[in-house]
Write an enzyme that holds these catalytic residues in place. Structure first.
Site, PDB file in Angstrom:
ATOM      1  N   LYS A  12      43.771  42.747  23.909  1.00 32.22           N
ATOM      2  CA  LYS A  12      44.019  41.603  23.107  1.00 32.22           C
ATOM      3  C   LYS A  12      43.015  41.499  21.768  1.00 32.22           C
ATOM      4  O   LYS A  12      43.401  40.714  20.882  1.00 32.22           O
ATOM      5  CB  LYS A  12      43.915  40.297  23.878  1.00 32.22           C
ATOM      6  N   TYR A  15      27.704  32.018  40.729  1.00 33.05           N
ATOM      7  CA  TYR A  15      28.479  31.711  39.971  1.00 33.05           C
ATOM      8  C   TYR A  15      28.624  30.251  39.468  1.00 33.05           C
ATOM      9  O   TYR A  15      29.254  29.561  40.068  1.00 33.05           O
ATOM     10  CB  TYR A  15      30.076  32.041  40.220  1.00 33.05           C
ATOM     11  N   ASP A  33      37.111  36.099  45.937  1.00 33.99           N
ATOM     12  CA  ASP A  33      35.910  36.390  45.998  1.00 33.99           C
ATOM     13  C   ASP A  33      35.128  35.654  45.126  1.00 33.99           C
ATOM     14  O   ASP A  33      35.478  35.179  43.836  1.00 33.99           O
ATOM     15  CB  ASP A  33      35.689  37.948  45.440  1.00 33.99           C
ATOM     16  N   ALA A  84      40.854  35.278  36.323  1.00 36.73           N
ATOM     17  CA  ALA A  84      42.115  34.536  35.792  1.00 36.73           C
ATOM     18  C   ALA A  84      41.745  33.346  35.329  1.00 36.73           C
ATOM     19  O   ALA A  84      41.217  32.505  35.947  1.00 36.73           O
ATOM     20  CB  ALA A  84      43.252  34.539  36.382  1.00 36.73           C
ATOM     21  N   GLN A 112      47.898  34.134  33.759  1.00 34.07           N
ATOM     22  CA  GLN A 112      46.901  35.367  34.036  1.00 34.07           C
ATOM     23  C   GLN A 112      47.143  35.447  35.251  1.00 34.07           C
ATOM     24  O   GLN A 112      47.176  36.957  35.577  1.00 34.07           O
ATOM     25  CB  GLN A 112      45.753  35.196  33.572  1.00 34.07           C
ATOM     26  N   GLN A 147      30.801  46.050  47.244  1.00 32.29           N
ATOM     27  CA  GLN A 147      31.439  45.653  46.159  1.00 32.29           C
ATOM     28  C   GLN A 147      30.285  46.230  44.894  1.00 32.29           C
ATOM     29  O   GLN A 147      29.597  45.771  44.512  1.00 32.29           O
ATOM     30  CB  GLN A 147      31.335  43.955  45.939  1.00 32.29           C
ATOM     31  N   ARG A 203      29.742  37.415  27.699  1.00 33.50           N
ATOM     32  CA  ARG A 203      30.403  38.908  27.782  1.00 33.50           C
ATOM     33  C   ARG A 203      29.783  40.064  27.197  1.00 33.50           C
ATOM     34  O   ARG A 203      29.502  41.068  27.640  1.00 33.50           O
ATOM     35  CB  ARG A 203      31.738  38.955  27.631  1.00 33.50           C
ATOM     36  N   LEU A 256      38.561  44.533  34.184  1.00 32.01           N
ATOM     37  CA  LEU A 256      38.953  44.525  32.911  1.00 32.01           C
ATOM     38  C   LEU A 256      37.941  44.451  31.778  1.00 32.01           C
ATOM     39  O   LEU A 256      38.116  44.259  30.711  1.00 32.01           O
ATOM     40  CB  LEU A 256      40.046  43.189  32.861  1.00 32.01           C
ATOM     41  N   TRP A 297      34.076  34.596  38.918  1.00 34.54           N
ATOM     42  CA  TRP A 297      32.852  34.759  38.148  1.00 34.54           C
ATOM     43  C   TRP A 297      32.991  33.623  36.842  1.00 34.54           C
ATOM     44  O   TRP A 297      32.227  32.653  36.696  1.00 34.54           O
ATOM     45  CB  TRP A 297      32.518  35.964  37.601  1.00 34.54           C
TER      46      TRP A 297
END
Length: 313
Positions: free
Chosen positions: A212, A57, A52, A279, A284, A173, A225, A204, A21
């Site tokens: 973090k 995106y 994926d 990532a 990552q 999904q 986000r 995550l 994404w």
């Protein structure tokens, strides 16, 4: 690397998959394409085989990046993409009309530089298009050899029933993490009863479960986000921090990162086939793959689940 087969298919996928994404470069802030390609290839080299993506995106940009990254790696990866979200300048339009789906598959194949898609997914239900019409087009596409197996994303059990009446369905999904567990109510049991794999996203929570962030972040322009995830606002923020404290303790015990613990917890849950993790760098991607290098103990799981119940339920 843990390998799991999607029921009723010959697709064996890794417990951790690569989500793309952010690589669309239009939702999570600026992401350098070369870094994205390095990240994808590093993930593949580390053993991850599921990638994926979706036309939504970055209006196809993420697919183009994936296409460049898998050049020379195509036989090592399971490529999953989607249809049904058409981008305009300012909006995301749910569109599963046959003519749109027929166009989308060809555009995706071109951008991904491949002859076929392993797992083709209906991205969101389209309330304005009868599912029978969509699936008639999907059957034509499948018979043409353009994809191998059909999945759906963000569908309810009732909507999946409608699909399954007409054509074979192999996976769902949904969004799933220790912060978003709504599928545990009836979706997981539905998938188990009907032999559907679960390939989850949002593992995550947009980076929050990496641990973090020490305070609520002020994201740069183009990074949305905090619009998608409520956890970046109070009172949810403080509740999540209590869970992260426990994740940090478990991570120290295993000499792993908080993110690796969160990833491991997610793919260890009942019914989950694979979890998608984004990532932005090769580092990552390798760290995500290493989430499969250890096993959470029963005591670990009990500590984490207790923190979730006490703070998030």
């Amino acid at each position: 690397m843990f390998i799991r087969r999607i029921h009723n298919t010959d697709l064996s996928v890794t417990a951790v998959g690569l989500g793309t994404w952010a690589m669309g470069n239009d939702f999570f802030g600026h992401v350098d394409d070369s870094e994205s390609i390095y990240a994808l290839r590093a993930g593949i080299d580390a053993g991850i085989n599921l990638i994926d993506t979706a036309p939504a995106y970055g209006a196809g940009h993420a697919e183009e990046v994936v296409g460049k990254a898998i050049k020379g790696y195509r036989d090592q990866v399971v490529v999953a993409t989607k249809c049904g979200i058409v981008r305009t300048k300012d909006d995301f339009i749910k569109n599963l009309k046959p003519e749109s789906v027929m166009k989308e598959i060809d555009d995706s194949l071109r951008r991904l530089n491949t002859d076929y898609i392993d797992l083709y997914q209906l991205h969101w239900p389209d309330p304005n298009t009868p599912i029978e019409e969509t699936l008639e087009a999907i059957e034509k596409i499948k018979k043409a050899g353009k994809f191998r197996y059909l999945g759906v994303s963000n569908f309810t059990p009732e909507q999946m029933d409608e699909v399954r009446k007409i054509t074979p369905l192999v996976s769902l999904q949904p969004q799933y993490s220790m912060l978003e567990r709504s599928i545990e109510k009836n979706v997981v049991s539905y998938c188990q009863e009907n032999g559907l794999g679960i390939i989850s996203y949002g593992t995550l929570a947009g980076g929050l479960l990496t641990g973090k962030f020490k305070q609520i972040p002020a994201f740069k322009e183009g990074d949305f986000r905090d619009k998608f995830y409520d956890y970046y606002h109070e009172p949810e923020w403080s509740k999540v921090q209590e869970v992260i404290k426990v994740l940090k303790s478990v991570a120290r015990d295993h000499n792993k990162t908080v993110a690796q613990v969160a990833i491991n917890w997610t793919f260890s849950q009942l019914g989950v086939t694979s979890v998608l993790v984004g990532a932005k760098s090769d580092k990552q991607a390798r760290e995500n793959a290493e989430a499969c290098s250890f096993t959470l103990t029963l005591d670990d799981l009990q500590k984490i689940n207790k923190a979730i119940r006490e703070n998030l339920d």
